[in-house]
Design an enzyme around this catalytic site. Sequence first.
Site, PDB file in Angstrom:
ATOM      1  N   ASP A  29       0.987  -1.280   0.116  1.00 51.45           N
ATOM      2  CA  ASP A  29      -0.046  -0.126   0.053  1.00 51.45           C
ATOM      3  C   ASP A  29       0.901   1.099  -0.086  1.00 51.45           C
ATOM      4  O   ASP A  29       2.107   1.206  -0.198  1.00 51.45           O
ATOM      5  CB  ASP A  29      -1.057  -0.042   1.234  1.00 51.45           C
ATOM      6  CG  ASP A  29      -2.060   0.877   0.987  1.00 51.45           C
ATOM      7  OD1 ASP A  29      -2.088   1.855   0.290  1.00 51.45           O
ATOM      8  OD2 ASP A  29      -3.356   0.173   1.389  1.00 51.45           O
ATOM      9  N   GLU A  53     -11.130   3.879  -5.589  1.00 54.99           N
ATOM     10  CA  GLU A  53     -11.841   3.605  -6.751  1.00 54.99           C
ATOM     11  C   GLU A  53     -11.897   4.928  -7.610  1.00 54.99           C
ATOM     12  O   GLU A  53     -13.004   5.558  -7.950  1.00 54.99           O
ATOM     13  CB  GLU A  53     -13.146   3.206  -6.432  1.00 54.99           C
ATOM     14  CG  GLU A  53     -14.199   2.699  -7.359  1.00 54.99           C
ATOM     15  CD  GLU A  53     -13.867   1.317  -7.872  1.00 54.99           C
ATOM     16  OE1 GLU A  53     -13.153   0.688  -7.632  1.00 54.99           O
ATOM     17  OE2 GLU A  53     -14.697   1.045  -8.956  1.00 54.99           O
ATOM     18  N   HIS A  65     -13.879  -9.059  -9.819  1.00 55.12           N
ATOM     19  CA  HIS A  65     -14.694  -8.270  -8.948  1.00 55.12           C
ATOM     20  C   HIS A  65     -15.363  -9.105  -7.805  1.00 55.12           C
ATOM     21  O   HIS A  65     -16.303  -9.944  -8.238  1.00 55.12           O
ATOM     22  CB  HIS A  65     -15.901  -7.638  -9.418  1.00 55.12           C
ATOM     23  CG  HIS A  65     -16.808  -6.529  -8.724  1.00 55.12           C
ATOM     24  ND1 HIS A  65     -17.982  -6.368  -9.053  1.00 55.12           N
ATOM     25  CD2 HIS A  65     -16.371  -5.920  -7.791  1.00 55.12           C
ATOM     26  CE1 HIS A  65     -18.472  -5.560  -8.087  1.00 55.12           C
ATOM     27  NE2 HIS A  65     -17.360  -5.133  -7.278  1.00 55.12           N
ATOM     28  N   ASN A  92     -18.341  -8.296  -0.795  1.00 60.31           N
ATOM     29  CA  ASN A  92     -18.012  -7.974   0.528  1.00 60.31           C
ATOM     30  C   ASN A  92     -19.200  -8.696   1.548  1.00 60.31           C
ATOM     31  O   ASN A  92     -20.384  -8.155   1.053  1.00 60.31           O
ATOM     32  CB  ASN A  92     -18.023  -6.428   0.821  1.00 60.31           C
ATOM     33  CG  ASN A  92     -17.654  -6.075   2.137  1.00 60.31           C
ATOM     34  OD1 ASN A  92     -16.938  -7.087   3.153  1.00 60.31           O
ATOM     35  ND2 ASN A  92     -17.614  -5.041   2.791  1.00 60.31           N
ATOM     36  N   ASN A 122     -23.394  -4.725  -9.762  1.00 61.18           N
ATOM     37  CA  ASN A 122     -23.557  -3.337  -9.206  1.00 61.18           C
ATOM     38  C   ASN A 122     -24.766  -2.775  -9.967  1.00 61.18           C
ATOM     39  O   ASN A 122     -25.392  -1.630  -9.473  1.00 61.18           O
ATOM     40  CB  ASN A 122     -22.199  -2.692  -9.111  1.00 61.18           C
ATOM     41  CG  ASN A 122     -21.741  -2.720  -7.989  1.00 61.18           C
ATOM     42  OD1 ASN A 122     -22.137  -3.223  -6.873  1.00 61.18           O
ATOM     43  ND2 ASN A 122     -20.321  -2.537  -7.996  1.00 61.18           N
TER      44      ASN A 122
END
Length: 303
Positions: free
Chosen positions: A46, A105, A153, A156, A203
């Site tokens: 990261d 994003e 993708h 969660n 989505n």
Amino acid sequence: KRPAGTPDKALARPIGKVGVIGAGLMASQFALLFVRRLRVPVVITDLDQARVDKGVAYIHSEIATLESKKRISADEANRLRALVTGTTDKADFADADWVIEAVFEELGVKQAVFAEIEKFVSPEAILATNTSSLSVEQIGANLQHPERLVGFHFFNPVAVMPLIEVVNTPSTNEVTLSTAMVVAGKLRKNAVITRDTPGFVVNRLLAKLLGEAMHAVDTGTPFEVVNGALDPFGLPMSPFELLELVGLKVGAHVLDTHHAAFPDRFFESTNLHRLAEHGTILARDAKGRVTGFDKKAVTIVAG
Ligand code: 3HC
């Protein structure tokens, strides 16, 4: 015989090491899944050491939970812990065969991440993005080899949700697609190949549900009515719980992306942006159980 559109699994590249870019909630969850199901070294990076450490600590705590629930033995827990490393040095990605990102994003951010990582990885490495609604083709616009990029993708919570959308762009080649399908199988997920359209499939449906729920609230319907009205569907979570699970900022971003792509079909919600700034919609007790609606959130929407 393979159904039309399904890649030949024999073309899949073997995965001996996984690189994860981003150590946030989604990235840490799927890093754990990769180490658990593929049993190969997983390196996670990261922007800075503190973020990396947080991601690795999350993975360690989830391994401890699996151990305490007796889903894995103490030996297995130690083996999994030993396979996970955090780094801020991209050179550690040089021998990764599969590199997947879940960073902020935003198109420019993801484009920059891939353009940079391509300098470090081997020419054969497959690249994957966990983007939820950006164009995978555009994310790979600055790549030397866009044919090795695929959308992958997750949903969660990653450990529980059974699906992965594998996003096939016009540039993705069959080796990449095949590897993605084989990897999804090894992760024990159902994989569906989708076109590279805004919101893919899941989505697009979710943005309808959440967008209509927010629109009802934006136009004066109280939170309680929206939640109650949706109970008959038997959903595991109300729209506002789901928004908090996804993250209010991510949720607002998903709605914005859909509104920009299909303005006549999807609403944008200024209230959701305000609620995302505030950070919460629901009131919860010390154990995280929902007790009602956050008072400040209600006043924000009331204007
Ligand atoms: N991490 C790991 N495991 C988790 C978890 C998490 N964050 N949350 C729940 N679990 C596990 C629990 O440990 C439990 O496992 P166990 O049986 O082994 O102990 C199991 O899931 C069930 O959990 P609970 O009994 O606590 O609670 P529920 O039965 O209410 O299930 C839920 C929780 C699975 C989260 C369920 O409420 C649900 O399915 N909610 C909808 C989630 C959803 O729709 N996600 C998609 C979001 S959209 C998205 O991610 C896309 C993005 O691009 C926007």
